[in-house]
Scaffold this motif. Sequence first.
Motif, PDB file in Angstrom:
ATOM      1  N   UNK A   1      12.765  -0.526   5.707  1.00  0.00           N
ATOM      2  CA  UNK A   1      11.782   0.454   5.236  1.00  0.00           C
ATOM      3  C   UNK A   1      10.471  -0.190   4.805  1.00  0.00           C
ATOM      4  N   UNK A   2      10.577  -1.392   4.221  1.00  0.00           N
ATOM      5  CA  UNK A   2       9.419  -2.037   3.601  1.00  0.00           C
ATOM      6  C   UNK A   2       8.756  -2.976   4.610  1.00  0.00           C
ATOM      7  N   UNK A   3       7.445  -3.098   4.503  1.00  0.00           N
ATOM      8  CA  UNK A   3       6.706  -3.986   5.411  1.00  0.00           C
ATOM      9  C   UNK A   3       7.301  -5.398   5.373  1.00  0.00           C
ATOM     10  N   UNK A   4       7.440  -6.002   6.545  1.00  0.00           N
ATOM     11  CA  UNK A   4       8.087  -7.315   6.653  1.00  0.00           C
ATOM     12  C   UNK A   4       7.095  -8.419   6.303  1.00  0.00           C
ATOM     13  N   UNK A   5       7.618  -9.630   5.996  1.00  0.00           N
ATOM     14  CA  UNK A   5       6.710 -10.762   5.766  1.00  0.00           C
ATOM     15  C   UNK A   5       5.744 -10.958   6.933  1.00  0.00           C
ATOM     16  N   UNK A   6       6.236 -10.772   8.147  1.00  0.00           N
ATOM     17  CA  UNK A   6       5.373 -10.931   9.317  1.00  0.00           C
ATOM     18  C   UNK A   6       4.210  -9.959   9.288  1.00  0.00           C
ATOM     19  N   UNK A   7       4.483  -8.714   8.965  1.00  0.00           N
ATOM     20  CA  UNK A   7       3.427  -7.704   8.896  1.00  0.00           C
ATOM     21  C   UNK A   7       2.424  -8.014   7.784  1.00  0.00           C
ATOM     22  N   UNK A   8       2.904  -8.709   6.741  1.00  0.00           N
ATOM     23  CA  UNK A   8       2.037  -9.049   5.606  1.00  0.00           C
ATOM     24  C   UNK A   8       1.194 -10.292   5.889  1.00  0.00           C
TER      25      UNK A   8
ATOM     26  N   UNK B   1      -5.131 -13.391  -9.971  1.00  0.00           N
ATOM     27  CA  UNK B   1      -4.923 -14.760 -10.459  1.00  0.00           C
ATOM     28  C   UNK B   1      -4.316 -15.655  -9.387  1.00  0.00           C
ATOM     29  N   UNK B   2      -3.408 -15.080  -8.592  1.00  0.00           N
ATOM     30  CA  UNK B   2      -2.837 -15.877  -7.493  1.00  0.00           C
ATOM     31  C   UNK B   2      -3.943 -16.348  -6.561  1.00  0.00           C
ATOM     32  N   UNK B   3      -4.842 -15.419  -6.211  1.00  0.00           N
ATOM     33  CA  UNK B   3      -5.908 -15.779  -5.261  1.00  0.00           C
ATOM     34  C   UNK B   3      -6.856 -16.797  -5.872  1.00  0.00           C
ATOM     35  N   UNK B   4      -7.108 -16.635  -7.179  1.00  0.00           N
ATOM     36  CA  UNK B   4      -8.016 -17.575  -7.843  1.00  0.00           C
ATOM     37  C   UNK B   4      -7.384 -18.973  -7.948  1.00  0.00           C
TER      38      UNK B   4
ATOM     39  N   UNK C   1      -4.673 -13.663   3.638  1.00  0.00           N
ATOM     40  CA  UNK C   1      -5.996 -14.016   4.158  1.00  0.00           C
ATOM     41  C   UNK C   1      -6.637 -15.112   3.314  1.00  0.00           C
ATOM     42  N   UNK C   2      -6.527 -14.930   1.996  1.00  0.00           N
ATOM     43  CA  UNK C   2      -7.116 -15.909   1.076  1.00  0.00           C
ATOM     44  C   UNK C   2      -6.433 -17.284   1.239  1.00  0.00           C
ATOM     45  N   UNK C   3      -5.111 -17.270   1.373  1.00  0.00           N
ATOM     46  CA  UNK C   3      -4.385 -18.536   1.582  1.00  0.00           C
ATOM     47  C   UNK C   3      -4.858 -19.192   2.874  1.00  0.00           C
ATOM     48  N   UNK C   4      -4.949 -18.400   3.923  1.00  0.00           N
ATOM     49  CA  UNK C   4      -5.343 -18.945   5.229  1.00  0.00           C
ATOM     50  C   UNK C   4      -6.784 -19.471   5.213  1.00  0.00           C
ATOM     51  N   UNK C   5      -7.642 -18.821   4.424  1.00  0.00           N
ATOM     52  CA  UNK C   5      -9.024 -19.314   4.300  1.00  0.00           C
ATOM     53  C   UNK C   5      -9.050 -20.752   3.794  1.00  0.00           C
ATOM     54  N   UNK C   6      -8.033 -21.086   2.973  1.00  0.00           N
ATOM     55  CA  UNK C   6      -7.957 -22.450   2.432  1.00  0.00           C
ATOM     56  C   UNK C   6      -6.968 -23.312   3.208  1.00  0.00           C
ATOM     57  N   UNK C   7      -6.545 -22.837   4.376  1.00  0.00           N
ATOM     58  CA  UNK C   7      -5.554 -23.531   5.208  1.00  0.00           C
ATOM     59  C   UNK C   7      -4.256 -23.793   4.450  1.00  0.00           C
TER      60      UNK C   7
ATOM     61  N   UNK D   1       0.614  -7.811   0.453  1.00  0.00           N
ATOM     62  CA  UNK D   1       0.144  -9.194   0.308  1.00  0.00           C
ATOM     63  C   UNK D   1      -0.862  -9.601   1.385  1.00  0.00           C
ATOM     64  N   UNK D   2      -1.386  -8.630   2.127  1.00  0.00           N
ATOM     65  CA  UNK D   2      -2.246  -8.996   3.260  1.00  0.00           C
ATOM     66  C   UNK D   2      -3.494  -9.765   2.807  1.00  0.00           C
TER      67      UNK D   2
END
Lengths: 445, 479
Positions: free
Chosen positions: A243-250, A192-195, A223-229, A218-219
């Motif tokens: 331990x958890x993937x960083x925002x940068x990695x995502x 739903x977020x992507x839609x 990508x979907x956000x970036x597709x729409x700038x 959230x990768x």
Amino acid sequence: MGYCPNTPDDIRDMLAVIGAASVEELFAPIPAELRAKSFDLPPGMSELELMRLMREKAASCGADITPFIGGGIYDHFIPAAIDHLASRAEFYTAYTPYQPECAQGTLQALYEYQTTICRLTGMEASNASLYDGGTAVAEAALMSLRITDRHKVILDGSVNPLHREIVTGYLHGLSAEAVDVAPDGCASDLARLMASIDDETAAVVVQSPNFFGSVQDFRELAQKAHDHEALLIVSCYPIAMGLVASPGEMGADIAVGEGQSLGNHVSFGGPYFGFIATRKRFIRNLPGRIVGETIDHQGRRGFVLTLQAREQHIKRHKATSNICSNQSLCALRGLIFCTSLGRKGFEDLAQLNYDKAQYAKSVLGAVRGVNLLNRGATFNEFTLALPKDAGEVVQRLLDKGVAAGVPLGQYYPDMEQALVVTVTEKRTKDEIDRLAGLFEEVLWS
Amino acid sequence: MELIFEKSVSGRTGVRVPLSDVPKAASLPDAVRRGEPVRLPEVGELDLVRHYTNLSRRNFSVDTNFYPLGSCTMKYNTKVTENAGGLFASCHPMLALLPGGDKLVQGPLAIVYELERQLAEITGMEEVTTQPLAGAHGEMTGIMVIAAYHKARGDQKRKYVIVPDSSHGTNPASAAMAGYEIVTVPTAPYGDMDLDLFRQAMNDEVAAVMLTCPNTLGLFNPHIAEICAIAHEGGALTYYDGANLNAILGKVRPGDVGFDVIHVNLHKTFGTPHGGGGPGSGPIGVRGDLVRFLPTPRVVRREDGSYAVEDHPEGIGRVSDFFGNFAIMARAYAYITLLGREGLIEVSEQAVLNANYMMARLKEEYDLPFDQTCMHECVFSASRQVQNGVHAIDVAKYLIDRGFHPPTVYFPLNVKEAIMIEPTETESKQTMDAFIEVMLEAARMAKDDPERLHEAPVTTPVGRLDETRAARMQQVCCE
């Protein structure tokens, strides 16, 4: 009690230099009709009396409760060195480093802080801190409006509800729109977020781990956000970054979060600090203070407040934000916390939080009638479905000296029986086992 | 000095993390697992302690140097209030929001409630909220309250906020954050917002007027009540920037004068430490019919004398997570309680005396654009020194060499080469005399040896820094 050192002789001499007959005469510019109508305060007291009064108040502040609560604010251990170093008067009683030559201490520390935040979040540029985590999310949303020149911000419903309230308030006056997307159980509803993302969208705001404790990838969303700038804003819990993937990695464009857990006391609501970091290309849109490296006339390295042309004291109403302070001392505490743990210690601390929470998940999840609601991975928080109203259960357990978790009913009306439980490195196996026993007792006897 | 990252030695550790008393858990899935450990410095605890102790020694502070930084009110921070404020460190704020949790945190709730009452009495307002986290945050919150008020009345056309040109930059920025456009009114020759130009700017599209009084030049505006009346006649509300409250404790209350909303910088007036640029705390007070718009939640006192947390349904929502910067608020509460009524009045009287003494002694050598009795601060101009090529910044840097933190320079913007001095009430005549001597020496040097002022400071770890280069390089973290 007063802290005014001048003696009657000093005052007499000073009045003579000024050419006034009395101190009261100096208030002559204030017309009589504007004088205070009342100033009804009790007389002052001695230090002894004050401390007696304050200790009385402090005696009733929940210090004997074992906390399994978070809600964005966490009971982590604080190395002794932090209180000692951060209370040094040269840090503590200084002001904003407007004169860099006599403020290199604060400036270098903030530069080191910025570096630390970039490394935690996997980003390239950080400011010198914001008020707190909630206002940091709001500032990131405003930043995305400036960068994209759009007016729609998509807010994932699993972002801390207190933070979402702040974001909504900040956007309200700006004719910008916050669009809420309800979570799917305890996780972001990625589909739903992507839609929801379209060419009007400035940013999507998500949180990892989220308010229910779930950790997600959230990768694809990035990508979907970036597709729409559009931009991806990820709010993160800094201890989890071990331990958890960083925002940068995502793939996030802006990383924010509440910094309290990095060496700041819980202190009934503050002071804390918010952090914000971004890609280097967005640096001019970062709100607040930024410290930069430079040199003096002899080529010696030094640090100054930089990019000030974005700030309120120069740009006034055209500034990137109205912020004119950071939370310097709290940020300093965060820096010293991270430094004292170091690369290995920080990872170990995150692992310990994770292990303890996983253990708690297994023993609490095994209590009759209790079910785990998170479907995927969690860090040090998780959500339980109880067979009774969670608020009632929490209230009964408070009487037994345990804050068992945050009941979700007040934030999510259809989750009256759900409880978010937090386990930090400070909770022992015995305390966790005791909580499981208390659950059994309260739910079934 | 080296950065802490440059002192890192692989494998060295500082603080030890406790051993685990639970079994090791199954690993997180790769998709959500961090790739590489965070590249934090690896240093021993003593290295760390030396590094930050030595860094601290590269700072001026109130406890080490006189800090007459105008408009920032750098007064001595009493030590007992520090001890008092630290007593609540382990109190989790979420406790107050749990069902039945309020009874566990009666002490801190009482402080929030009582501090709000103290500030209401001091400012002459009906109610106060401690939620805003800094002065500028209070400004924004106050303007949001004003916007909610107009909206509730169905008065939707008001889209402007008036500020004088001498205002703090936060005023226009905060109003813009709340969605308003800014109208700037110039300062008249006597130092206050020009009354005629203000009248012309006022119309039924103005939502609010933001002012401080004493104004940014340290002068009390005798027309302040008239300004409030004109604003109210036009249906606008008046906002008081409480940055300068230290000058008027017990003398004037903004609420009595006709202000509708005020913010108070606890760190300025009530002696909490500035921390190198925060944390501050910026409670706001409002008059009667604005109370319903204050942010949620509110701390209330029940009939039995106990305290509870209540939602505030008509309010503007939440501007921070909990009750504000509580540990700062507790220090301010302790300060007000410690000084009491007479102590607070003495604060303002001595602050005003000190500022006027400073002004009287320096006005022979420095231009005083507005020569009248000042309140807690005075604004000079280095325009006379500029004739010899010496600017306000040169005087400021020379003061550093002589052990004094410089005054505020180049603010307010309506004074050329401004030097804004605020001694505060906690400085002695002897300290001020020493400062005055150096200021006079700088004035002499501007005539005899201007080059020496250009070279200052020479006693600091670095000399004047290249700010243009910093802005161009944008090096804001180390690789």
